[in-house]
Design a protein around this motif. Structure first.
Motif, PDB file in Angstrom:
ATOM      1  N   ARG A 173       0.606  -1.157   0.034  1.00 22.35           N
ATOM      2  CA  ARG A 173       0.210  -0.106   0.020  1.00 22.35           C
ATOM      3  C   ARG A 173       0.725   1.207   0.082  1.00 22.35           C
ATOM      4  O   ARG A 173       0.208   2.277   0.204  1.00 22.35           O
ATOM      5  CB  ARG A 173      -0.939   0.065   1.250  1.00 22.35           C
ATOM      6  CG  ARG A 173      -1.938  -1.197   1.289  1.00 22.35           C
ATOM      7  CD  ARG A 173      -2.892  -1.077   0.030  1.00 22.35           C
ATOM      8  NE  ARG A 173      -3.917  -0.003   0.036  1.00 22.35           N
ATOM      9  CZ  ARG A 173      -5.069   0.304   0.625  1.00 22.35           C
ATOM     10  NH1 ARG A 173      -5.456  -1.114   1.314  1.00 22.35           N
ATOM     11  NH2 ARG A 173      -5.713   1.482   0.689  1.00 22.35           N
ATOM     12  N   ASP A 183     -14.777  -0.485   9.294  1.00 15.51           N
ATOM     13  CA  ASP A 183     -14.454  -1.995   9.760  1.00 15.51           C
ATOM     14  C   ASP A 183     -14.333  -1.894  11.261  1.00 15.51           C
ATOM     15  O   ASP A 183     -13.720  -1.162  11.755  1.00 15.51           O
ATOM     16  CB  ASP A 183     -12.943  -2.066   9.125  1.00 15.51           C
ATOM     17  CG  ASP A 183     -12.704  -3.619   9.075  1.00 15.51           C
ATOM     18  OD1 ASP A 183     -13.076  -4.245   8.418  1.00 15.51           O
ATOM     19  OD2 ASP A 183     -12.163  -3.846  10.238  1.00 15.51           O
ATOM     20  N   GLU A 221     -12.198  -3.671  12.897  1.00 13.28           N
ATOM     21  CA  GLU A 221     -10.674  -3.489  13.600  1.00 13.28           C
ATOM     22  C   GLU A 221     -10.333  -2.128  13.433  1.00 13.28           C
ATOM     23  O   GLU A 221      -9.769  -1.875  14.612  1.00 13.28           O
ATOM     24  CB  GLU A 221      -9.946  -4.334  12.574  1.00 13.28           C
ATOM     25  CG  GLU A 221      -8.345  -4.463  13.001  1.00 13.28           C
ATOM     26  CD  GLU A 221      -8.228  -5.072  14.357  1.00 13.28           C
ATOM     27  OE1 GLU A 221      -9.175  -6.215  14.471  1.00 13.28           O
ATOM     28  OE2 GLU A 221      -7.684  -4.736  15.254  1.00 13.28           O
ATOM     29  N   ALA A 222     -10.958  -1.165  12.746  1.00  8.82           N
ATOM     30  CA  ALA A 222     -10.328   0.184  12.623  1.00  8.82           C
ATOM     31  C   ALA A 222     -11.212   0.847  13.831  1.00  8.82           C
ATOM     32  O   ALA A 222     -10.824   1.670  14.442  1.00  8.82           O
ATOM     33  CB  ALA A 222     -10.901   0.739  11.275  1.00  8.82           C
ATOM     34  N   LEU A 282      -8.019   3.444   8.448  1.00  8.19           N
ATOM     35  CA  LEU A 282      -8.688   2.237   7.810  1.00  8.19           C
ATOM     36  C   LEU A 282      -7.482   1.264   6.966  1.00  8.19           C
ATOM     37  O   LEU A 282      -7.735   0.041   6.968  1.00  8.19           O
ATOM     38  CB  LEU A 282      -9.674   3.069   6.872  1.00  8.19           C
ATOM     39  CG  LEU A 282     -10.621   3.728   7.524  1.00  8.19           C
ATOM     40  CD1 LEU A 282     -11.865   4.548   6.305  1.00  8.19           C
ATOM     41  CD2 LEU A 282     -11.655   2.918   8.483  1.00  8.19           C
ATOM     42  N   ILE A 283      -6.724   2.113   6.544  1.00 10.15           N
ATOM     43  CA  ILE A 283      -5.642   1.381   5.653  1.00 10.15           C
ATOM     44  C   ILE A 283      -4.860   0.258   6.474  1.00 10.15           C
ATOM     45  O   ILE A 283      -4.688  -0.631   6.075  1.00 10.15           O
ATOM     46  CB  ILE A 283      -4.932   2.442   4.693  1.00 10.15           C
ATOM     47  CG1 ILE A 283      -5.590   3.061   3.634  1.00 10.15           C
ATOM     48  CG2 ILE A 283      -3.754   1.508   4.132  1.00 10.15           C
ATOM     49  CD1 ILE A 283      -4.827   4.312   3.451  1.00 10.15           C
ATOM     50  N   GLU A 339      -6.752  -2.483   7.709  1.00  9.92           N
ATOM     51  CA  GLU A 339      -6.905  -3.385   6.677  1.00  9.92           C
ATOM     52  C   GLU A 339      -5.622  -4.273   6.369  1.00  9.92           C
ATOM     53  O   GLU A 339      -5.549  -5.590   6.187  1.00  9.92           O
ATOM     54  CB  GLU A 339      -7.340  -2.747   5.433  1.00  9.92           C
ATOM     55  CG  GLU A 339      -7.786  -3.466   4.198  1.00  9.92           C
ATOM     56  CD  GLU A 339      -8.111  -2.813   3.026  1.00  9.92           C
ATOM     57  OE1 GLU A 339      -8.551  -1.450   2.907  1.00  9.92           O
ATOM     58  OE2 GLU A 339      -7.791  -3.362   1.904  1.00  9.92           O
ATOM     59  N   MET A 389      -5.102  -6.856   9.257  1.00 13.61           N
ATOM     60  CA  MET A 389      -6.135  -7.943   8.927  1.00 13.61           C
ATOM     61  C   MET A 389      -5.517  -8.794   7.973  1.00 13.61           C
ATOM     62  O   MET A 389      -5.635  -9.944   7.894  1.00 13.61           O
ATOM     63  CB  MET A 389      -7.269  -7.613   8.452  1.00 13.61           C
ATOM     64  CG  MET A 389      -8.082  -7.092   9.765  1.00 13.61           C
ATOM     65  SD  MET A 389      -9.802  -6.599   9.528  1.00 13.61           S
ATOM     66  CE  MET A 389      -9.740  -5.392   8.157  1.00 13.61           C
ATOM     67  N   GLN A 390      -4.862  -8.180   6.697  1.00 16.29           N
ATOM     68  CA  GLN A 390      -4.196  -8.926   5.807  1.00 16.29           C
ATOM     69  C   GLN A 390      -3.121  -9.731   6.231  1.00 16.29           C
ATOM     70  O   GLN A 390      -2.845 -10.961   5.925  1.00 16.29           O
ATOM     71  CB  GLN A 390      -3.967  -7.841   4.784  1.00 16.29           C
ATOM     72  CG  GLN A 390      -3.833  -8.734   3.144  1.00 16.29           C
ATOM     73  CD  GLN A 390      -5.014  -8.876   2.910  1.00 16.29           C
ATOM     74  OE1 GLN A 390      -6.182  -8.375   2.910  1.00 16.29           O
ATOM     75  NE2 GLN A 390      -5.108 -10.300   2.116  1.00 16.29           N
TER      76      GLN A 390
END
Length: 613
Positions: free
Chosen positions: A111, A146, A148-149, A190-191, A194, A197-198
């Motif tokens: 990212r 999300d 997690e966020a 947010l990024i 994500e 989680m990835q």
DNA sequence: ACGGCTCAGACC
DNA sequence: TGGTCTGAG
């Protein structure tokens, strides 16, 4: 010493990702039954249960800490599971952890610009990704954030009594009256959520993260809520955070500099720094450090996230504390061989996987001299051009050692002691490879690269006189040949990419000239120099460095066929039994020490630079 | 002279 | 430069 860099952009989004007790997680992935249990990774289990180098959060609840002994850990947490770090060649083998770290990096690099800061930490510059998100899909318009966020910690966000924490976070992210900088951080939240989680999905590892406008703050934040959580530092809460932050908590200030600030300047928190002018700080700590300090007091830190996914150097080392100190050149050589073997293997993997070549070999040694007053004298570090191939690295490293030893012993060699060891001991050995550059794929950097090649491909030439059991036998300064290790290498001057290589170059050895002729030949057939370099390296590699089985045999033969013959048996008898055993093992199936006959004529063969295989 | 083994970066 | 030192995890 830290150095100040100007802020490149008014508002960046920087994340620091920190793997939670990483070594433990790596072991738990291997043994899933350990998940959720108090666990620690230990190395060298034989003494007091080994030293802990990573502790799971379950174990930390019992008061288990890093740098405890295995036995201590068992005392405070009897049910703890201790997993040993793998051992190879008599030393800790961290390759499993390195590879696991690489898995993580490859995900995080998707990212934005990514910098591998250590085996388990990375920095990300998510500015572009955040700007893009803000332009195309701003958080304000997202109805679903999300989960997690929503678990993020936002510094300075006061949770009023009875209010739902997640709701507050949702509101903060959704806020549309926020200034641009906070909106960017909201995108960062947010990024990063994500990405984390990835990472979890693809590697089964959890990590924590800090999100802020610069590296310093991001790093600070990532450690504030662990494990498996993320923390954001909005611009508005920076000063409040720093004002009460103990100075030593700041990266770079955990050591002498931080201590000096505290003792000499009465600075206890980062905020306390604000009372000093930039000039005052510069006067005390130098221009760079002074400015750097003045900036961090204000939450300013312009360091860029370097786009670097791979380490800049590889090292392999081992300590020999106290009574285990190495006291003979042979023992040193044995361990150097082990370390060089590991280093060579890693260089090979790097070449295979990343197409990179290291150009400098460095030896670091720690030693003590029991004899006289200058026992705290440092053993000098030495480096030389790095030649690929395990045996060559071993040979060069040993030569570096001898060069260092001679300096270290200096003029007080104690020649009167005859064949007895002269009172030194080696407490730490490490070999490292640096100046690692990619093999150029195009034609643009050929000239530069070629310069490297010519200056590193052939190096030290050794004579048999250097290979002695005892340092007291080392030849006197001035006429010894291992000073050649540091002799400047012949260099060819390239004025540009079209530069020509001369057939004969004064000062070059015969072998080098031969190679250059060969290179000419190659070039005249229409091949590029880059191709040649690849071929050369690949061939060298295939021949000696990556064929481990054959290489090992070959190396043992080589390493020991020259100087066993020169060992004085009476010296062996006086060594500690541990070392005697070691030597006996090495000597087999060769002669017993009693039968040793002086015979040193084959040495030059083994150390001839023209030797192949 | 047990906190081991790595890494990076600055200084001269 | 290479070598030393600091600091981090």
């Amino acid at each position: 010493m830290p150095v100040a860099k100007p802020e490149s952009c008014d508002s960046r989004v920087i994340a620091h990702i920190d793997m939670d007790c990483f070594y433990v997680q790596v072991e738990q992935r291997k043994q899933p039954q350990l998940r959720g249990l108090p666990t620690a990774v230990v190395q060298y289990n034989e003494w007091k249960g080994g030293a802990l180098i990573a502790v799971s959060y379950e174990a930390r609840k019992f008061g288990v800490k890093r740098s405890m002994r295995g036995e201590e850990a068992k005392e405070v947490c009897p049910q703890i599971h201790l997993v040993q770090v793998p051992v190879a060649r008599g030393k800790a083998d961290l390759n499993g952890y390195r590879n696991a770290g690489s898995e993580v990096v490859s995900i995080l690099a998707r990212r934005g610009r990514c910098e591998r800061a250590s085996i388990d930490e990375v920095y990300l510059d998510l500015t572009d990704a955040a700007e893009t998100m803000l332009a195309e899909a701003p958080p304000q318009h997202l109805e679903a954030i999300d989960e997690e966020a929503l678990k993020s910690h936002i510094l300075g966000l006061n949770n009023e009594d009875g209010s739902d924490v997640k709701e507050n976070v949702r509101n903060w992210i959704h806020r549309c009256n926020a200034d641009h900088r906070d909106k960017l951080l909201a995108c960062g939240i947010l990024i990063v959520a994500e990405l984390r989680m990835q990472v979890l999905k693809e590697t089964e590892f959890t990590c924590s993260a800090g999100i802020a406008h610069n590296k310093m703050l991001a790093k600070l934040a990532s450690g504030m809520n662990k494990p498996a959580q993320q923390t954001v530092v909005p611009f508005s809460s920076v000063q409040g955070l720093l004002n009460s932050l103990p100075i030593r908590k700041m990266k770079q200030l955990g050591g002498k500099l931080g201590m000096s600030l505290q003792i000499d300047m009465g600075v206890n928190t980062v905020g306390d720094l604000l009372q000093f002018s930039e000039e005052k700080l510069q006067e005390r700590y130098g221009l760079n450090t002074g400015t750097w300090l003045w900036n961090i007091a204000r939450g300013i830190n312009g360091e860029a996230v370097e786009g670097r996914l791979l380490p800049k150097s590889h090292g392999s080392g081992k300590t020999f504390p106290g009574p285990r100190a190495l006291k003979t050149v042979s023992a040193v050589q044995h361990w150097l061989n082990q370390l060089c073997e590991e280093l060579s293997e890693r260089l090979c993997s790097d070449l295979d996987q990343n197409k990179r070549i290291a150009h400098t070999l460095t030896l670091h040694v720690r030693a003590y001299k029991s004899s006289d007053s200058d026992s705290q004298k440092k053993f000098p570090s030495k480096s030389c051009p790095l030649r690929y191939g395990t045996a060559k690295i071993q040979e060069d490293a040993f030569n570096l050692f001898q060069a260092g030893l001679r300096e270290y012993i200096g003029l007080y060699g104690g020649k009167s002691e005859g064949s007895h060891y002269s009172g030194w001991g080696i407490t730490s050995l490490s070999v490292s490879a640096s100046k690692i550059v990619p093999i150029p794929s195009g034609t643009c950097s050929i000239a530069k690269y070629f310069h490297w090649q010519t200056s590193s491909h052939f190096s030290s030439i050794q004579s048999p006189e250097n290979l002695r059991m005892d340092a007291t036998h080392l030849s006197p300064p001035g006429n010894e040949s291992y000073s050649e290790v540091n002799l400047p290498e012949p260099k060819i001057d390239f004025s540009g990419e079209e530069s020509w290589i001369e057939d004969t170059i004064p000062g070059l050895g015969l072998q080098e000239q031969k190679i250059n002729v060969w290179k000419d030949e190659f070039q005249s057939r229409g091949h590029s120099l880059a191709e040649l370099n690849e071929v050369e390296v690949a061939e060298e590699n295939e021949r000696s460095s990556c064929s481990y089985i054959r290489d090992q045999d070959e190396r043992r033969r080589e390493a020991w066929s020259y100087n066993i013959d020169e060992i004085d048996p009476s010296v062996i008898d006086e060594l500690p039994t541990e070392i005697q055993d070691e030597i006996q093992a090495w000597l087999q199936p060769r002669k017993r020490p009693n039968n040793i006959v002086k015979r040193g004529s084959t040495i030059s063969h083994y150390f001839s630079p023209t030797k192949k295989s």
